[in-house]
Design a protein around this motif. Structure first.
Motif, short mmCIF file in Angstrom:
data_model
loop_
_atom_site.label_atom_id
_atom_site.label_comp_id
_atom_site.label_asym_id
_atom_site.label_seq_id
_atom_site.Cartn_x
_atom_site.Cartn_y
_atom_site.Cartn_z
N LEU A 67 -2.03 5.75 -12.97
CA LEU A 67 -1.42 6.67 -12.06
C LEU A 67 -0.02 6.87 -12.64
CD1 LEU A 67 -1.91 8.17 -9.19
CD2 LEU A 67 -0.58 6.22 -8.09
N THR A 102 4.98 -1.03 -14.06
CA THR A 102 4.61 -2.23 -14.01
C THR A 102 4.86 -3.14 -15.18
OG1 THR A 102 2.15 -2.23 -14.36
CG2 THR A 102 3.01 -1.74 -12.06
N PRO A 120 0.61 1.88 -13.46
CA PRO A 120 -0.68 1.05 -12.74
C PRO A 120 -2.04 1.71 -12.83
CG PRO A 120 0.78 2.11 -11.31
CD PRO A 120 1.31 2.33 -12.58
N GLY A 121 -2.93 0.95 -13.31
CA GLY A 121 -4.44 1.49 -13.67
C GLY A 121 -5.27 0.44 -14.11
N THR A 161 -4.21 1.25 -8.57
CA THR A 161 -2.78 1.08 -8.08
C THR A 161 -2.38 0.42 -6.82
OG1 THR A 161 -2.18 3.25 -9.10
CG2 THR A 161 -0.90 2.53 -7.44
N THR A 166 -0.48 -3.07 -7.33
CA THR A 166 0.98 -3.27 -6.79
C THR A 166 0.98 -3.22 -5.28
OG1 THR A 166 1.13 -0.55 -6.44
CG2 THR A 166 1.63 -1.72 -8.78
#
Length: 223
Positions: free
Chosen positions: A60, A75, A91-92, A110, A114
């Motif tokens: 994402l 991240t 994130p992914g 994600t 997170t």
């Protein structure tokens, strides 16, 4: 990172800040964008043991609509992971059989990494797939994120979550170009876009630069 670098020389310029609004991004980033971009092609050089069919993955690209300006949420991966340890990333993760599509993968991963609830996320479209030297075929999914969310990062995978102004990431002057000679004599080329104490490089920097190119060319067409 102390790799030598030179200022990037690119066929497109920075995105004027006046364009960086949620409504304009919705217009430009809608749909699946799959045209070639001026970013390094890692698919031609695989790390030892990572040859063969790439593993499908999705990330994402979360653009947070802060009152003071748009930001991109990133991240830092923990240092003990097998893949891309300690690196800055979106994130992914890997596409699972239960995922309906890459958008579902990006949202699920994600949330898992997170704690960002998908109720705050509005997906826009897709950026061109990026094949990494480590053997992943990454589908980036762009999204707008409403502020007000709370995060609960997975301590096993995520060392830190932070945000970078979109205006910084769409200014081509902030990108550095690196050329590194590998042990086998080949050369690797990649970009970085350092932000504060974070060294954003490799695939993440390339995908950010690709989005910058798409936005820059759209802005030029409307100027």
């Amino acid at each position: 990172m102390t790799q030598p670098w030179v200022p990037s020389v690119l066929p497109f310029g920075p995105v004027p800040e006046k364009f960086l609004t949620p409504s304009w991004l919705k217009q430009v980033l809608a749909g699946s964008i799959q045209r070639p971009l001026n970013i390094p092609d890692e698919s031609l050089r695989r790390a030892p043991g990572r040859e063969g069919t790439p593993v499908e993955a999705a990330v994402l690209v979360p653009i947070v609509m802060r009152p003071e300006g748009l930001t991109v949420l990133l991240t830092q991966r923990t240092a003990h992971l097998n893949d891309h340890a300690g690196q800055i990333s979106f994130p992914g993760g890997r596409v699972e059989a239960s995922d309906v599509d890459v958008r579902a993968t990006a949202l699920r991963e994600t949330e898992e990494e997170t704690g960002l609830s998908r109720s705050f996320v509005e997906c826009l479209g897709g950026l061109p797939r990026y094949i990494t030297g480590t053997g992943f075929s990454v589908s980036p999914v762009t999204a707008l994120v409403q502020p007000g969310f709370t995060l609960s990062p997975d301590a096993f995978e995520v060392a830190e979550v932070f945000e970078v102004p979109l205006s910084f990431l769409t200014n081509t002057a902030n990108y550095r170009f690196h050329q590194v000679k590998l042990a086998d004599g080949a050369q690797r080329q990649y970009y970085s876009v350092p932000w504060k104490q974070f060294f954003i490089w490799g695939a993440t920097a390339a995908m950010l630069l690709g989005m910058c190119q798409i936005l820059s060319e759209a802005a030029s067409a409307q100027a």
